[in-house]
Design an enzyme around this catalytic site. Structure first.
Site, PDB file in Angstrom:
ATOM      1  N   ASP A  91       0.911  -1.364   0.041  1.00 15.25           N
ATOM      2  CA  ASP A  91       0.141  -0.019   0.064  1.00 15.25           C
ATOM      3  C   ASP A  91       0.920   1.198   0.041  1.00 15.25           C
ATOM      4  O   ASP A  91       0.364   2.486   0.143  1.00 15.25           O
ATOM      5  CB  ASP A  91      -0.922   0.106   1.188  1.00 15.25           C
ATOM      6  CG  ASP A  91      -0.178  -0.018   2.431  1.00 15.25           C
ATOM      7  OD1 ASP A  91       1.067  -0.125   2.484  1.00 15.25           O
ATOM      8  OD2 ASP A  91      -0.746  -0.137   3.780  1.00 15.25           O
ATOM      9  N   ARG A  92       2.202   1.126  -0.096  1.00 14.03           N
ATOM     10  CA  ARG A  92       3.066   2.193  -0.341  1.00 14.03           C
ATOM     11  C   ARG A  92       3.233   2.775   1.323  1.00 14.03           C
ATOM     12  O   ARG A  92       3.903   3.819   1.271  1.00 14.03           O
ATOM     13  CB  ARG A  92       2.911   3.153  -1.089  1.00 14.03           C
ATOM     14  CG  ARG A  92       2.692   2.805  -2.568  1.00 14.03           C
ATOM     15  CD  ARG A  92       4.103   2.257  -3.189  1.00 14.03           C
ATOM     16  NE  ARG A  92       4.290   2.041  -4.314  1.00 14.03           N
ATOM     17  CZ  ARG A  92       4.092   1.071  -5.131  1.00 14.03           C
ATOM     18  NH1 ARG A  92       3.592  -0.097  -4.224  1.00 14.03           N
ATOM     19  NH2 ARG A  92       4.186   0.654  -6.204  1.00 14.03           N
ATOM     20  N   LEU A  93       2.554   2.577   2.167  1.00  7.39           N
ATOM     21  CA  LEU A  93       2.917   2.861   3.518  1.00  7.39           C
ATOM     22  C   LEU A  93       3.807   2.042   4.085  1.00  7.39           C
ATOM     23  O   LEU A  93       3.817   1.049   5.104  1.00  7.39           O
ATOM     24  CB  LEU A  93       1.441   2.820   4.364  1.00  7.39           C
ATOM     25  CG  LEU A  93       1.333   4.118   5.254  1.00  7.39           C
ATOM     26  CD1 LEU A  93       1.487   5.215   4.958  1.00  7.39           C
ATOM     27  CD2 LEU A  93      -0.173   3.530   6.106  1.00  7.39           C
TER      28      LEU A  93
END
Ligand code: FMN
Length: 190
Positions: free
Chosen positions: A167-169
């Site tokens: 989620d790119r987090l």
């Protein structure tokens, strides 16, 4: 949780990721005294509580940078998910330790180290090969360690572990060395 996956000692944690990665190439970032940065790949040749070791030519561009500004950085990228970034200060590896490493290098590598004025302009490959022939004749037996070649050890003052998330987090944990000894661990925003 990333905090639970990573241990309290960043050197031990580095060792675990390093063993899983199985590659020892790292980007070494140096800067000249007037602040011009430059990066290049070198091989990690040992790591322990003292720091991260690598070997090179002291007269090279990186060698000159480190002589005038011992602050440096390292970046490791291990596919598919991991990055480690290190900052710190380098010092030269002691002569006896560097000598032991030199002795274990293949003869061809030793001759190349003598023949190459690393980072200087050279007109052709033929000139380099001619220099190798010269040093081969000069050192028919053991090849001594060149005075302009040796090791540096980067003593880390910060080590950051980064892990990709879909989620790119992404997860980031940075360990900073404390003046009183030990490390403080901080999560950084991705
Ligand atoms: C995977 C890889 C590993 C390398 N390892 C070293 C090394 O351990 N020592 C070294 O001096 N150069 C190494 N090199 C070459 C350097 O990247 C660089 O070309 C050279 O050291 C000159 O850099 P400088 O002109 O910035 O000093 C390596 C290159 C690659 C691609």
């Amino acid at each position: 949780m990333f905090e639970d996956e990573l241990g309290p000692d960043p050197i031990a944690q580095f060792d675990e990721w390093y063993r899983q990665a199985g590659t020892d190439a790292m980007c070494l970032v140096t800067a000249s005294a007037d602040g011009a940065p430059s990066g290049r790949m070198v091989l990690l040749k040992g790591h322990d509580d003292r720091g991260f070791a690598f070997y090179t030519n002291f007269h090279s561009a990186k060698g000159r940078d480190l002589a005038e500004n011992p602050k440096a950085g390292l970046v490791f990228h291990w596919l598919p998910h991991r990055q480690v970034r290190v900052t710190g200060t380098v010092e030269r590896i002691a002569d006896d330790e560097a000598e032991r490493y030199w002795r274990n290098r293949p003869r061809a590598s030793q001759l190349s180290a003598w023949a190459s004025r690393q980072s200087e302009v050279v007109e052709s490959r033929a000139i380099l090969e001619a220099r190798v022939v010269e040093v081969e004749e000069r050192f028919p037996g053991d090849v001594p360690q060149p005075p302009f070649w040796g090791g540096f050890r980067l003593r880390p003052d910060s080590i950051e572990f980064w892990h990709h998330r879909d989620d790119r987090l992404h997860d980031r944990l940075r360990y900073r060395r404390l003046d009183v000894g030990g490390w403080i661990r901080e999560r950084l925003a991705p």
